[in-house]
Design an enzyme around this catalytic site. Structure first.
Site, PDB file in Angstrom:
ATOM      1  CG  ASN A  10      -1.706   1.217   1.447  1.00  0.00           C
ATOM      2  OD1 ASN A  10      -1.800   2.051   0.536  1.00  0.00           O
ATOM      3  ND2 ASN A  10      -2.310   1.361   2.617  1.00  0.00           N
ATOM      4  CD1 TRP A  11       3.232   1.061  -3.212  1.00  0.00           C
ATOM      5  CD2 TRP A  11       3.373   2.526  -4.905  1.00  0.00           C
ATOM      6  NE1 TRP A  11       3.889   0.444  -4.244  1.00  0.00           N
ATOM      7  CE2 TRP A  11       3.990   1.316  -5.302  1.00  0.00           C
ATOM      8  CE3 TRP A  11       3.347   3.579  -5.815  1.00  0.00           C
ATOM      9  CZ2 TRP A  11       4.568   1.150  -6.556  1.00  0.00           C
ATOM     10  CZ3 TRP A  11       3.920   3.420  -7.059  1.00  0.00           C
ATOM     11  CH2 TRP A  11       4.527   2.214  -7.429  1.00  0.00           C
ATOM     12  CE  LYS A  12      -0.199   3.390   4.732  1.00  0.00           C
ATOM     13  NZ  LYS A  12      -0.084   3.524   6.170  1.00  0.00           N
ATOM     14  CG  HIS A  96      -5.782   1.864   5.342  1.00  0.00           C
ATOM     15  ND1 HIS A  96      -5.363   2.887   6.159  1.00  0.00           N
ATOM     16  CD2 HIS A  96      -4.736   1.008   5.232  1.00  0.00           C
ATOM     17  CE1 HIS A  96      -4.108   2.648   6.519  1.00  0.00           C
ATOM     18  NE2 HIS A  96      -3.703   1.520   5.964  1.00  0.00           N
ATOM     19  CD  GLU A  98      -3.038   5.648   6.620  1.00  0.00           C
ATOM     20  OE1 GLU A  98      -3.033   5.700   5.382  1.00  0.00           O
ATOM     21  OE2 GLU A  98      -2.097   5.137   7.280  1.00  0.00           O
ATOM     22  CD  GLU A 169      -3.395  -2.562   7.473  1.00  0.00           C
ATOM     23  OE1 GLU A 169      -2.301  -2.747   6.956  1.00  0.00           O
ATOM     24  OE2 GLU A 169      -4.090  -1.562   7.255  1.00  0.00           O
ATOM     25  N   GLY A 175       2.483   2.372  10.739  1.00  0.00           N
ATOM     26  CA  GLY A 175       3.403   3.492  10.556  1.00  0.00           C
ATOM     27  C   GLY A 175       4.103   3.923  11.830  1.00  0.00           C
ATOM     28  CB  SER A 215       5.432  -1.543  11.939  1.00  0.00           C
ATOM     29  OG  SER A 215       4.969  -0.225  12.157  1.00  0.00           O
ATOM     30  N   GLY A 236       2.922  -1.071   4.235  1.00  0.00           N
ATOM     31  CA  GLY A 236       2.900   0.355   3.909  1.00  0.00           C
ATOM     32  C   GLY A 236       4.306   0.848   3.608  1.00  0.00           C
ATOM     33  N   GLY A 237       4.949   1.462   4.602  1.00  0.00           N
ATOM     34  CA  GLY A 237       6.267   2.084   4.425  1.00  0.00           C
ATOM     35  C   GLY A 237       7.280   1.223   3.677  1.00  0.00           C
TER      36      GLY A 237
HETATM   37  P1  PGA Z   1       2.938   0.384   7.624  1.00  0.00           P
HETATM   38  O1  PGA Z   1       1.467   0.569   7.015  1.00  0.00           O
HETATM   39  O2  PGA Z   1       3.503  -0.892   7.061  1.00  0.00           O
HETATM   40  O3  PGA Z   1       3.704   1.590   7.166  1.00  0.00           O
HETATM   41  O4  PGA Z   1       2.779   0.313   9.114  1.00  0.00           O
HETATM   42  C1  PGA Z   1       0.602  -0.521   6.851  1.00  0.00           C
HETATM   43  C2  PGA Z   1      -0.716  -0.059   6.269  1.00  0.00           C
HETATM   44  O5  PGA Z   1      -1.167   1.043   6.598  1.00  0.00           O
HETATM   45  O6  PGA Z   1      -1.352  -0.781   5.485  1.00  0.00           O
END
Ligand code: PGA
Length: 253
Positions: A10-12, A96, A98, A169, A175, A215, A236-237
């Site tokens: 997930n590049w966001k 998600h 967010e 999650e 993050g 993470s 994500g990251g």
């Molecule tokens: P993260 O994000 O790996 O940066 O913690 C995961 C996500 O939001 O899907």
């Protein structure tokens, strides 16, 4: 039939057009052929070029990060499920944290999006998970149960559960660099699978892919993915760094 194992990135809201194009190429060229499915979920502008780059590469797929619940209409700035399908998307991340937190998406709205994605022949990657205060109050199971019930179990029939990927999650791990321990992840995934079994039967539950997100990095992926009910990760990251993402896809072996 075997349960599908998967790593989704997930590049966001990251990567310009050129940066994204390079990242996809680097990951594609770095991956060894395997039966693990790898899904790229970049921002909308990258979907078509990514699906062209991955065309015909076995087990590499494209997903979006969101979509609108309606088929079309006067919704300035929005994208529908059929539009995503038309540029080669096979998956759509929904729910998600967010989106829930920043854009106030409700259980009901997420359920409508799930229906729209399924109706267009794509697979939702349905995200859910508790916040820190719920975990501290030992209420994480209640939170997860409600999220699953209201946006998924009350919305889709048995034949559709095979087309849904679940992504647990915990919000406190997204993050933050704070990962759920393999034991915490396994306990929750086992609970989630038991809920799916109760609603749709044991066979369906055994085939449901349940990803862990929060993470995940090369250093912890192996132990997490080694848990019996953890079928992969939503990253994500670390999905923004080609080497890290490739390493994570190898963590099953
Ligand atoms: P993260 O994000 O790996 O940066 O913690 C995961 C996500 O939001 O899907």
């Amino acid at each position: 039939m075997k349960r599908i194992r998967m790593v989704a990135g997930n590049w966001k809201m990251n990567m310009t057009y050129e940066m994204g194009r390079d990242l996809v190429m680097q990951v594609r060229d770095g991956l060894a052929p395997s039966e693990v499915k790898v899904v790229f979920c970049p921002p909308y502008i990258h979907l078509k070029p990514t699906s062209i780059s991955l065309h015909d590469v076995l087990n590499l797929h494209v997903g979006a990060q969101n979509c609108h619940e309606s088929e079309k209409g006067a919704f300035t700035g929005e994208i529908s499920a059929s539009m995503l399908k038309s540029v080669g998307c096979e998956y759509v991340i929904l729910g998600h944290s967010e989106r829930r937190e920043i854009y106030k998406e409700s259980h009901k709205l997420i359920g409508e999006k799930v229906k729209a994605v399924l109706a267009n022949g794509m697979k939702p990657i349905f995200c859910f998970g508790e916040k820190l205060d719920s975990r501290e109050a030992k209420k994480q199971n209640d939170v997860v149960k409600k999220q699953l019930k209201e946006s998924l179990f009350d919305v889709i029939e048995k034949e559709d559960i095979a087309n849904v990927v679940l992504a647990y999650e915990p919000v406190w791990a997204i993050g933050t660099g704070k990962t759920a321990s393999p034991k915490q992840a396994q306990e929750m995934h086992e609970f989630i699978r038991s809920l799916v079994a109760k609603k749709y039967g044991k066979e369906a539950a055994n085939l449901t892919t349940i990803l862990y997100g929060g993470s995940v990095k090369p250093a912890n992926a192996k132990e997490l993915f080694g848990q019996p009910d953890v079928d992969g990760g939503l990253i994500g990251g670390a999905s923004l760094k080609a080497n890290d993402f490739v390493e994570i896809t190898k963590a099953f072996f």
